[in-house]
Design a protein around this motif. Structure first.
Motif, short mmCIF file in Angstrom:
data_model
loop_
_atom_site.label_atom_id
_atom_site.label_comp_id
_atom_site.label_asym_id
_atom_site.label_seq_id
_atom_site.Cartn_x
_atom_site.Cartn_y
_atom_site.Cartn_z
N HIS A 65 0.81 -1.21 0.00
CA HIS A 65 0.00 0.00 0.00
C HIS A 65 0.85 1.27 0.00
O HIS A 65 0.32 2.37 0.10
CB HIS A 65 -0.94 0.01 1.21
N GLY A 66 2.13 1.08 -0.06
CA GLY A 66 2.99 2.25 -0.17
C GLY A 66 3.19 3.02 1.12
O GLY A 66 3.62 4.17 1.10
N ILE A 67 2.90 2.39 2.23
CA ILE A 67 3.08 3.05 3.52
C ILE A 67 4.53 3.01 3.93
O ILE A 67 5.07 3.97 4.45
CB ILE A 67 2.25 2.33 4.61
N ILE A 68 5.14 1.87 3.71
CA ILE A 68 6.55 1.74 4.04
C ILE A 68 7.33 1.33 2.79
O ILE A 68 6.75 0.83 1.83
CB ILE A 68 6.81 0.70 5.14
N GLY A 69 8.59 1.58 2.81
CA GLY A 69 9.46 1.17 1.73
C GLY A 69 10.57 0.31 2.29
O GLY A 69 10.67 0.15 3.52
N LYS A 70 11.37 -0.24 1.42
CA LYS A 70 12.33 -1.25 1.84
C LYS A 70 13.63 -1.04 1.09
O LYS A 70 13.65 -1.03 -0.14
CB LYS A 70 11.72 -2.61 1.46
N THR A 85 7.44 5.83 3.95
CA THR A 85 7.43 6.67 2.76
C THR A 85 6.79 8.01 3.14
O THR A 85 6.29 8.19 4.24
CB THR A 85 6.57 6.03 1.67
N ASP A 86 6.80 8.95 2.20
CA ASP A 86 6.12 10.22 2.47
C ASP A 86 4.66 9.96 2.78
O ASP A 86 4.06 10.55 3.67
CB ASP A 86 6.22 11.13 1.25
N PHE A 87 4.11 9.06 2.00
CA PHE A 87 2.72 8.69 2.21
C PHE A 87 2.52 8.14 3.61
O PHE A 87 1.58 8.51 4.32
CB PHE A 87 2.33 7.66 1.15
N GLY A 88 3.45 7.28 4.01
CA GLY A 88 3.39 6.74 5.36
C GLY A 88 3.51 7.84 6.41
O GLY A 88 2.82 7.82 7.43
N GLN A 89 4.37 8.79 6.14
CA GLN A 89 4.53 9.92 7.07
C GLN A 89 3.20 10.64 7.27
O GLN A 89 2.83 11.01 8.37
CB GLN A 89 5.54 10.93 6.51
#
Lengths: 124, 124
Positions: A65-70, A85-89
């Motif tokens: 869902h693009g909340i975190i990246g790896k 991610t920014d989205f997660g932020q």
DNA sequence: CCGGGAGGGGATAAAATTATCCCTACCCGA
DNA sequence: TCGGGTAGGGATAATTTTATCCCCTCCCGG
């Protein structure tokens, strides 16, 4: 992520959010990653009640869902770091609001739960 | 509410909140009740995808946690009205924050979901 | 060369949650 | 008297989510 046979409808934003962060361990994971815990093994040490396997699954969904990246570092021994991610932020204020509210209620909550298990004769 | 065999731990406030509002229909219900929809039959009409039965179960859980209350009028035909308790009111800002965030993401979310079902060859 | 730690995942079982089906009781209007 | 609307729930099936178990690769220190 398993196939769902019964479609859910997401007419309300809450339902969407729940779909994204509603897993059993996702809350912890987000919280920890938000606090700077990044590596899988470290996350697992912080949440020993869950298996590596399960945490990986949940992390994958958050990633989907693009909340975190790896970040995968091609080193040996292998090193992997998760990050918001920014989205997660953008989700963090909400997460914090949720956590604050919840923290204020933990006490009563525990009491309620105990009373319930007394009634049913179950003692974890 | 069913007996749980594997204890969950609620060391983080989020987990508590999730336990309370994490059911499939609870989000809708809270939202509707917050908007002034009070009667069970009315709620059911607003959420026809769920059965009466299921809605009742979820309402009971919300009631158990003191989020909503229930007025039963001893009339005929029977009349019942749900309402947010003060405690429930305190939850509304959080709910709204959640809903806002979710609403902003519905679009992309739907696309993601479609892509996923294309991949697996499933078309709801 | 064995154990442990880094990373990851398939197959399958168990548990938890939702859905389905049908029944209760009451009253009203046609 | 039948159909519909109010409200509620038992028994059981289906679905979805988590857990468990064991497997893989690679490297390093004893």
């Amino acid at each position: 992520m398993y196939e769902k046979k019964i479609p859910k409808d997401f007419s309300c934003g809450m339902a969407v959010l729940m779909e994204i962060i509603g897993g059993k361990w996702k809350s912890y994971l987000l919280f920890l990653i938000g606090k700077g815990v990044r590596r899988p093994s470290e996350l697992h040490r912080q949440v020993p009640a869950a298996t590596k396997r399960v945490l990986n699954l949940q992390l994958k969904e958050l990633e989907f869902h693009g909340i975190i990246g790896k970040d995968i570092y091609p080193e040996l021994p292998p090193r992997v770091e998760y990050f918001l991610t920014d989205f997660g932020q953008s989700l963090m204020p909400v997460i914090n609001a949720m956590d604050n509210w919840g923290s204020g209620y933990v006490g009563e909550f525990r009491q309620l739960m105990e009373r319930k298990s007394e009634l049913s004769g179950i003692h974890n």
